[in-house]
Scaffold this motif. Structure first.
Motif, PDB file in Angstrom:
ATOM      1  N   PRO A  73       0.822  -1.219   0.000  1.00  0.00           N
ATOM      2  CA  PRO A  73       0.000   0.000   0.000  1.00  0.00           C
ATOM      3  C   PRO A  73       0.855   1.268   0.000  1.00  0.00           C
ATOM      4  O   PRO A  73       1.996   1.274   0.499  1.00  0.00           O
ATOM      5  N   PRO A  74       0.340   2.372  -0.552  1.00  0.00           N
ATOM      6  CA  PRO A  74       1.155   3.559  -0.830  1.00  0.00           C
ATOM      7  C   PRO A  74       1.875   4.174   0.360  1.00  0.00           C
ATOM      8  O   PRO A  74       2.993   4.678   0.206  1.00  0.00           O
ATOM      9  N   LYS A  95       2.529   2.521  -8.399  1.00  0.00           N
ATOM     10  CA  LYS A  95       1.958   3.833  -8.148  1.00  0.00           C
ATOM     11  C   LYS A  95       0.788   3.694  -7.166  1.00  0.00           C
ATOM     12  O   LYS A  95       0.255   2.593  -7.001  1.00  0.00           O
ATOM     13  N   PRO A  96       0.420   4.784  -6.481  1.00  0.00           N
ATOM     14  CA  PRO A  96       1.077   6.085  -6.510  1.00  0.00           C
ATOM     15  C   PRO A  96       2.378   6.055  -5.715  1.00  0.00           C
ATOM     16  O   PRO A  96       2.590   5.153  -4.892  1.00  0.00           O
ATOM     17  N   ILE A 101       2.507  14.384   0.247  1.00  0.00           N
ATOM     18  CA  ILE A 101       3.322  15.102  -0.732  1.00  0.00           C
ATOM     19  C   ILE A 101       4.721  15.388  -0.204  1.00  0.00           C
ATOM     20  O   ILE A 101       5.731  15.171  -0.906  1.00  0.00           O
ATOM     21  N   GLU A 102       4.833  15.856   1.029  1.00  0.00           N
ATOM     22  CA  GLU A 102       6.152  16.211   1.557  1.00  0.00           C
ATOM     23  C   GLU A 102       7.040  14.981   1.680  1.00  0.00           C
ATOM     24  O   GLU A 102       8.249  15.036   1.390  1.00  0.00           O
ATOM     25  N   GLN A 103       6.463  13.866   2.097  1.00  0.00           N
ATOM     26  CA  GLN A 103       7.252  12.638   2.180  1.00  0.00           C
ATOM     27  C   GLN A 103       7.756  12.225   0.799  1.00  0.00           C
ATOM     28  O   GLN A 103       8.903  11.786   0.645  1.00  0.00           O
ATOM     29  N   SER A 104       6.916  12.360  -0.215  1.00  0.00           N
ATOM     30  CA  SER A 104       7.323  11.980  -1.563  1.00  0.00           C
ATOM     31  C   SER A 104       8.375  12.935  -2.116  1.00  0.00           C
ATOM     32  O   SER A 104       9.288  12.514  -2.835  1.00  0.00           O
ATOM     33  N   ARG A 105       8.263  14.199  -1.787  1.00  0.00           N
ATOM     34  CA  ARG A 105       9.308  15.152  -2.204  1.00  0.00           C
ATOM     35  C   ARG A 105      10.642  14.791  -1.566  1.00  0.00           C
ATOM     36  O   ARG A 105      11.691  14.834  -2.221  1.00  0.00           O
ATOM     37  N   GLU A 170     -10.730   2.964   0.976  1.00  0.00           N
ATOM     38  CA  GLU A 170     -10.580   3.906   2.087  1.00  0.00           C
ATOM     39  C   GLU A 170      -9.900   5.201   1.657  1.00  0.00           C
ATOM     40  O   GLU A 170      -9.047   5.219   0.773  1.00  0.00           O
ATOM     41  N   ARG A 171     -10.278   6.268   2.321  1.00  0.00           N
ATOM     42  CA  ARG A 171      -9.814   7.611   1.988  1.00  0.00           C
ATOM     43  C   ARG A 171      -8.321   7.796   2.236  1.00  0.00           C
ATOM     44  O   ARG A 171      -7.661   8.556   1.522  1.00  0.00           O
ATOM     45  N   ALA A 172      -7.775   7.102   3.220  1.00  0.00           N
ATOM     46  CA  ALA A 172      -6.395   7.349   3.624  1.00  0.00           C
ATOM     47  C   ALA A 172      -5.391   7.061   2.522  1.00  0.00           C
ATOM     48  O   ALA A 172      -4.461   7.841   2.295  1.00  0.00           O
ATOM     49  N   GLU A 173      -5.563   5.914   1.810  1.00  0.00           N
ATOM     50  CA  GLU A 173      -4.585   5.526   0.790  1.00  0.00           C
ATOM     51  C   GLU A 173      -5.215   5.133  -0.539  1.00  0.00           C
ATOM     52  O   GLU A 173      -4.494   5.029  -1.537  1.00  0.00           O
ATOM     53  N   GLY A 174      -6.529   4.912  -0.552  1.00  0.00           N
ATOM     54  CA  GLY A 174      -7.156   4.342  -1.729  1.00  0.00           C
ATOM     55  C   GLY A 174      -7.943   5.333  -2.559  1.00  0.00           C
ATOM     56  O   GLY A 174      -7.636   6.522  -2.616  1.00  0.00           O
TER      57      GLY A 174
END
Length: 321
Positions: A73-74, A95-96, A101-105, A170-174
């Motif tokens: 899971p993402p 993906k994703p 966003i900050e963690q991915s940056r 689910e909203r958190a990751e899906g």
């Protein structure tokens, strides 16, 4: 020589990758790990040469593993990718790229600094249909592109074959914007450059857990306006459609790999000589993966490409234009 792969996550996507890499023949299915021990046992039964690690660290440390493939899971992607980087291993991630966003940056910056190979599995980086549209756009054969239309509908969401991945509801990751919409935002950016969200309206169920139910958004890629509509519910067939409207020639991609073009009144099917366009796309992805690892030219999507898509996706989901 075959390329040694370590599989983090042996669920739906992990199994699909195992199947396709096995069919391709250019890969050593070196090691796998899954938090569900039963899933690991089942993978071992299907692929007897696959070693099953007890921990992620054991998998990453395995000397046969040259590339760590992340199919979890993402929210876990950053942790596993950085652990692989610490061991000097290349990373191929589903993906994703993430949901924060900050963690991915930070993740993109870490891989830029390390110089390690990194890629995200967007099949539309390699599919015959996407490649054809890319060639036509680059050659100017469409004329002036007036707009792009992305239209998605799922009944139900998640789809039946995804029942084991409950987090997708689910909203958190899906949600279908992250899971499916991201593919077509990636394709739009591949064809026309970085996107900018103009506006978005995203509706959610009354509870605090369930993912989005209806989305309408407008983006812009340079001078190309992009409309994005997505929804779930009701009865009927799924709709997955991407259209480039242009003044000389337009293209329509339906259900991932059915490509049509038009210069007038009717749509004409393209790529009719390819017996199984989806399987052809899988094999092209794996061909490109081998080229990517060997430092040759390829069309793999990088972490940086995936971050650009993620920024648009999360802006749509938050309505933050």
């Amino acid at each position: 020589m075959t390329l040694g792969i370590g599989f983090i996550g042996l669920g739906i996507m992990g199994n699909r990758m195992l199947t396709n890499m096995s069919a391709h023949g250019g890969f050593d299915l070196a090691c796998g790990w899954d938090p569900d021990q039963k899933t690991g046992v089942q993978a071992k039964q299907q692929y007897p040469s696959l070693e099953i690690a007890q921990t992620v660290d054991e998998l990453i440390a395995n000397p046969k593993v040259e590339v760590v493939y992340i199919a979890s899971p993402p929210a876990s992607h950053k942790e596993y990718a950085l652990a692989a980087a610490a061991a000097g291993k290349a990373v191929f991630c589903e993906k994703p790229l993430g949901v924060d966003i900050e963690q991915s940056r930070d993740l993109v910056a870490a891989f830029d600094e390390s110089g390690l190979l990194n890629a995200v599995n967007f099949p539309l980086a390699n599919s015959p249909a996407a490649d054809m549209m890319k060639s036509e756009v680059d050659a100017g054969n469409l004329g002036t592109v007036t707009s792009v239309e992305i239209r998605l509908h799922f009944a139900p969401w998640p789809r039946g074959w995804q029942h084991s991945a409950s987090w997708l509801a689910e909203r958190a990751e899906g949600g279908f914007v992250r899971e499916v919409g991201s593919h077509f935002i990636y394709l739009t950016e591949r064809l026309f450059g970085p996107s900018e969200l103009i506006n978005a309206c995203t509706l959610y169920p009354d509870d605090e857990v369930s993912c989005e139910s209806n989305v309408q958004a407008h983006l812009s890629c340079g001078n190309v306006p992009v409309s994005f509509t997505a929804s779930a519910g009701g009865v009927g067939p799924d709709i997955v459609e991407f259209i480039i409207w242009a003044d000389k020639k337009s293209y329509r991609l339906s259900l991932w790999d059915q490509l049509f073009s038009t210069t007038g009144e009717t749509w004409q099917q393209e790529l009719v000589d390819i017996a199984d366009a989806r399987q052809e796309g899988y094999m092209r992805t794996l061909d490109n993966m081998l080229a990517w690892k060997e430092g040759k030219g390829c069309s793999m999507a990088s972490f940086a490409n995936a971050l650009s898509v993620q920024e648009s996706v999360e802006a749509i989901l938050s309505g933050d234009a």
